[in-house]
Design a protein around this motif. Structure first.
Motif, short mmCIF file in Angstrom:
data_model
loop_
_atom_site.label_atom_id
_atom_site.label_comp_id
_atom_site.label_asym_id
_atom_site.label_seq_id
_atom_site.Cartn_x
_atom_site.Cartn_y
_atom_site.Cartn_z
N PHE A 158 28.12 32.31 -2.94
CA PHE A 158 28.91 33.34 -3.60
C PHE A 158 28.38 33.55 -5.02
O PHE A 158 27.87 32.62 -5.65
CB PHE A 158 30.38 32.94 -3.73
N GLN B 92 30.07 34.77 -8.58
CA GLN B 92 31.29 35.13 -9.28
C GLN B 92 30.90 35.94 -10.51
O GLN B 92 30.24 35.42 -11.42
CB GLN B 92 32.11 33.91 -9.68
N GLN C 123 35.53 37.99 -9.82
CA GLN C 123 35.47 38.31 -8.39
C GLN C 123 34.39 37.50 -7.70
O GLN C 123 33.25 37.46 -8.16
CB GLN C 123 35.20 39.80 -8.19
N LEU C 124 34.75 36.86 -6.60
CA LEU C 124 33.79 36.12 -5.78
C LEU C 124 33.19 37.07 -4.76
O LEU C 124 33.89 37.62 -3.92
CB LEU C 124 34.47 34.97 -5.05
#
Lengths: 113, 111
Positions: free
Chosen positions: B35, B37, B42-43
């Motif tokens: 992921f 961020q 927001q991931l």
């Protein structure tokens, strides 16, 4: 919807108050997860739902934390008698089925004064 | 429980440079995701990669499950690549999707 949504975006509360955080998963996603991101602990798993059942609640930090999911869709995470150490970003994610890519919402930033 | 270690913890690059981020895990996994961020928290999913190699534009990832590590490659970095990169795994024999996260690599790309 198009993505996972969470509300409120930000919440400031006083110590001792109860708060409710809401998550709307992607339509059709049967699995739903709550995580918490705090400065000291990083990203931690809280609870997992498959449909309306929660087979894994192992990450809930105390009995002040509870969550429910209704209609296989919306989930609410409730924190009772909030403490300052509950301040964190609470993230929700959803997943179609039991494996694959989890999609995260934007999070709720909780500040307990 | 399973341990997930990411390295380096911090990385500063000049725009245009390439980089490799590493994720080591202590036990067998059936799920591994990378992921990003962004600065707003927001991931963003980059890869679902429990094994093998995948590429998406300037990003690629390789997971060698038998040796318990995964690598994320960023080529020709841009300032928009800045943020925190997380590796997350689900430990075997899990079938719930519960993810255990590493501590992340904080990347800063300078113009």
């Amino acid at each position: 919807g198009a993505g996972v949504s969470q509300s409120p975006s930000n919440k400031v509360t006083e110590k001792g108050k109860d708060v409710e955080l809401r998550c709307d998963p992607i339509s059709g996603h049967t699995a739903l997860y709550w995580y918490r991101q705090s400065l000291g602990q990083g990203l931690e798993f809280l609870i997992y739902f498959q449909g309306n059942s929660a087979p894994d609640k192992s990450g809930l930090p105390s009995d002040r934390f509870s969550a429910e999911r209704t209609g296989g869709s919306v989930s609410t995470l409730t924190i009772q008698r909030t403490q300052q150490e509950d301040s964190a970003v609470y993230l929700c994610a959803s997943l179609r089925g039991g494996w694959g890519t989890q999609y995260f919402g934007p999070g709720t930033r909780l500040l307990v004064l | 429980g399973i341990q997930v270690e990411q390295s380096p913890p911090d990385l500063i690059l000049q725009e245009g440079a390439n980089s490799t981020l590493r994720c080591n895990f202590s036990d067998s996994v059936n799920n591994l995701q990378w992921f990003h961020q962004n600065p707003w928290g927001q991931l963003i999913n980059l890869f679902y990669i429990p094994s093998g190699t995948k590429q998406n534009g300037r990003l690629s990832a390789t997971t060698v499950a038998t040796e318990r590590y995964s690598l994320l490659y960023i080529s020709s970095s841009q300032t928009t690549d800045s943020g925190v990169y997380f590796c997350a795994v689900e430990n075997l024999p899990g079938n719930t999707g519960k993810l255990i996260f590493g501590q992340g690599t904080t990347l800063q790309v300078k113009p």
